[in-house]
Scaffold this motif. Structure first.
Motif, PDB file in Angstrom:
ATOM      1  N   ALA A  76     -13.736  -3.919   0.104  1.00  0.00           N
ATOM      2  CA  ALA A  76     -14.039  -3.242  -1.028  1.00  0.00           C
ATOM      3  C   ALA A  76     -13.977  -2.198  -1.244  1.00  0.00           C
ATOM      4  N   TYR A  77     -13.656  -1.669  -2.612  1.00  0.00           N
ATOM      5  CA  TYR A  77     -14.094  -0.053  -2.869  1.00  0.00           C
ATOM      6  C   TYR A  77     -15.372   0.700  -2.794  1.00  0.00           C
ATOM      7  N   ARG A  78     -14.854   1.374  -1.768  1.00  0.00           N
ATOM      8  CA  ARG A  78     -16.256   2.328  -2.226  1.00  0.00           C
ATOM      9  C   ARG A  78     -15.679   3.829  -1.496  1.00  0.00           C
ATOM     10  N   GLY A  79     -15.085   4.014  -2.847  1.00  0.00           N
ATOM     11  CA  GLY A  79     -14.559   5.606  -3.433  1.00  0.00           C
ATOM     12  C   GLY A  79     -13.868   6.290  -2.508  1.00  0.00           C
ATOM     13  N   VAL A  80     -13.813   5.858  -1.053  1.00  0.00           N
ATOM     14  CA  VAL A  80     -12.683   6.517   0.083  1.00  0.00           C
ATOM     15  C   VAL A  80     -11.881   6.410   0.694  1.00  0.00           C
ATOM     16  N   THR A  81     -10.674   6.945   0.077  1.00  0.00           N
ATOM     17  CA  THR A  81      -9.325   6.311   1.265  1.00  0.00           C
ATOM     18  C   THR A  81      -9.425   7.495   2.147  1.00  0.00           C
ATOM     19  N   LEU A  82      -8.353   6.863   3.133  1.00  0.00           N
ATOM     20  CA  LEU A  82      -8.104   7.783   4.427  1.00  0.00           C
ATOM     21  C   LEU A  82      -6.908   8.475   4.349  1.00  0.00           C
ATOM     22  N   ALA A  83      -6.064   9.403   4.831  1.00  0.00           N
ATOM     23  CA  ALA A  83      -4.412   9.233   4.527  1.00  0.00           C
ATOM     24  C   ALA A  83      -3.333   9.465   5.879  1.00  0.00           C
ATOM     25  N   LEU A  84      -2.286   8.926   6.198  1.00  0.00           N
ATOM     26  CA  LEU A  84      -1.267   8.731   6.930  1.00  0.00           C
ATOM     27  C   LEU A  84      -0.558   9.747   6.325  1.00  0.00           C
ATOM     28  N   ASN A  85      -0.448  11.073   6.484  1.00  0.00           N
ATOM     29  CA  ASN A  85       1.042  11.637   5.463  1.00  0.00           C
ATOM     30  C   ASN A  85       2.323  11.575   6.507  1.00  0.00           C
ATOM     31  N   PHE A  86       3.601  10.878   5.905  1.00  0.00           N
ATOM     32  CA  PHE A  86       4.962  11.757   6.795  1.00  0.00           C
ATOM     33  C   PHE A  86       5.961  11.661   6.488  1.00  0.00           C
ATOM     34  N   ALA A  87       6.884  12.068   6.926  1.00  0.00           N
ATOM     35  CA  ALA A  87       7.939  13.013   6.171  1.00  0.00           C
ATOM     36  C   ALA A  87       9.676  12.042   5.913  1.00  0.00           C
ATOM     37  N   SER A  88       8.455  10.385   5.544  1.00  0.00           N
ATOM     38  CA  SER A  88       9.628  10.196   4.497  1.00  0.00           C
ATOM     39  C   SER A  88       9.295   8.543   4.289  1.00  0.00           C
ATOM     40  N   GLU A  89      10.514   7.815   3.125  1.00  0.00           N
ATOM     41  CA  GLU A  89       9.506   6.622   2.963  1.00  0.00           C
ATOM     42  C   GLU A  89       9.842   5.384   3.881  1.00  0.00           C
ATOM     43  N   ALA A  90      10.435   6.027   4.518  1.00  0.00           N
ATOM     44  CA  ALA A  90      11.303   4.922   5.947  1.00  0.00           C
ATOM     45  C   ALA A  90      10.237   4.849   6.869  1.00  0.00           C
ATOM     46  N   GLU A  91       9.487   5.756   6.581  1.00  0.00           N
ATOM     47  CA  GLU A  91       8.701   5.900   7.858  1.00  0.00           C
ATOM     48  C   GLU A  91       7.504   5.580   7.135  1.00  0.00           C
ATOM     49  N   VAL A  92       7.198   5.532   5.862  1.00  0.00           N
ATOM     50  CA  VAL A  92       5.874   4.762   5.552  1.00  0.00           C
ATOM     51  C   VAL A  92       6.139   3.219   5.681  1.00  0.00           C
ATOM     52  N   ASP A  93       7.376   2.683   5.117  1.00  0.00           N
ATOM     53  CA  ASP A  93       7.338   1.035   5.548  1.00  0.00           C
ATOM     54  C   ASP A  93       7.498   0.798   6.659  1.00  0.00           C
ATOM     55  N   ASP A  94       7.743   1.863   8.147  1.00  0.00           N
ATOM     56  CA  ASP A  94       7.456   1.460   9.063  1.00  0.00           C
ATOM     57  C   ASP A  94       5.993   1.538   9.930  1.00  0.00           C
ATOM     58  N   ALA A  95       5.415   2.679   8.700  1.00  0.00           N
ATOM     59  CA  ALA A  95       4.247   2.580   9.572  1.00  0.00           C
ATOM     60  C   ALA A  95       3.015   1.266   9.012  1.00  0.00           C
ATOM     61  N   MET A  96       3.380   1.130   7.865  1.00  0.00           N
ATOM     62  CA  MET A  96       2.928  -0.029   6.845  1.00  0.00           C
ATOM     63  C   MET A  96       2.968  -1.362   7.650  1.00  0.00           C
ATOM     64  N   ALA A  97       4.245  -1.565   8.252  1.00  0.00           N
ATOM     65  CA  ALA A  97       4.731  -2.970   8.912  1.00  0.00           C
ATOM     66  C   ALA A  97       3.856  -2.781  10.391  1.00  0.00           C
ATOM     67  N   GLU A  98       3.895  -1.585  11.127  1.00  0.00           N
ATOM     68  CA  GLU A  98       3.029  -1.584  11.659  1.00  0.00           C
ATOM     69  C   GLU A  98       1.662  -1.972  12.133  1.00  0.00           C
ATOM     70  N   ALA A  99       1.337  -1.706  11.377  1.00  0.00           N
ATOM     71  CA  ALA A  99      -0.271  -2.006  10.861  1.00  0.00           C
ATOM     72  C   ALA A  99      -0.648  -3.193  10.880  1.00  0.00           C
TER      73      ALA A  99
END
Length: 151
Positions: A76-99
């Motif tokens: 459910a959308y609660r009006g809050v998100t937490l963010a993890l920032n990465f140094a590249s698009e590839a790191e975003v993809d890797d973090a998503m896959a690991e999560a």
């Protein structure tokens, strides 16, 4: 005195502290504290994530708990998100896959954003939304922190 602009802990109300702690350990996060007392901690870059029983957290705040998110369901959308920032698009993809491998619920596939970056979303077992992002104007340092430009 002005209220200082910093926070030390983000506490997430969770249905099952042990199950949620297991999820965050599967992400590879460092856990601290004695979980048997009803709360546990995970180190992040400069702050801590606390996991505390959903109803117990509501009681501590002095509010009605309302319904608990069902594990594995669409968050459910609660009006809050937490963010993890990465140094590249590839790191975003890797973090998503690991999560997702650790048990996160897929919310939004990482895509290029109108603000020039790249981001997607997953939810933890209790529906807390996490963004994984690459923001070229706010590159992530090695320790995971970022600097938001003035302006």
């Amino acid at each position: 005195m002005a209220v200082p602009a910093h926070f030390s802990i983000v506490t997430l109300g969770v249905a099952d502290v042990a199950a949620s702690a297991s999820f965050y350990r599967r992400l590879g996060w460092e856990q601290r504290g004695d979980q048997s007392v009803g709360i546990t901690w995970f180190r992040t870059a400069g702050t801590w994530i606390g996991l505390f029983g959903y109803a117990e957290l509501a009681e501590d705040v002095g509010l009605d708990a309302g319904p608990v998110a069902q594990a594995g369901s669409a968050p459910a959308y609660r009006g809050v998100t937490l963010a993890l920032n990465f140094a590249s698009e590839a790191e975003v993809d890797d973090a998503m896959a690991e999560a997702l491998e650790a048990g996160a619920v897929h919310v939004k596939k990482p895509t290029r954003a109108e603000w020039g970056g790249y981001s997607g979303y997953w939810a933890d077992p209790d529906g807390h939304l996490w963004e994984v992002a690459y923001a070229p104007g706010m590159p992530a340092r090695e320790d995971g922190t970022i600097e938001v430009p003035r302006g």
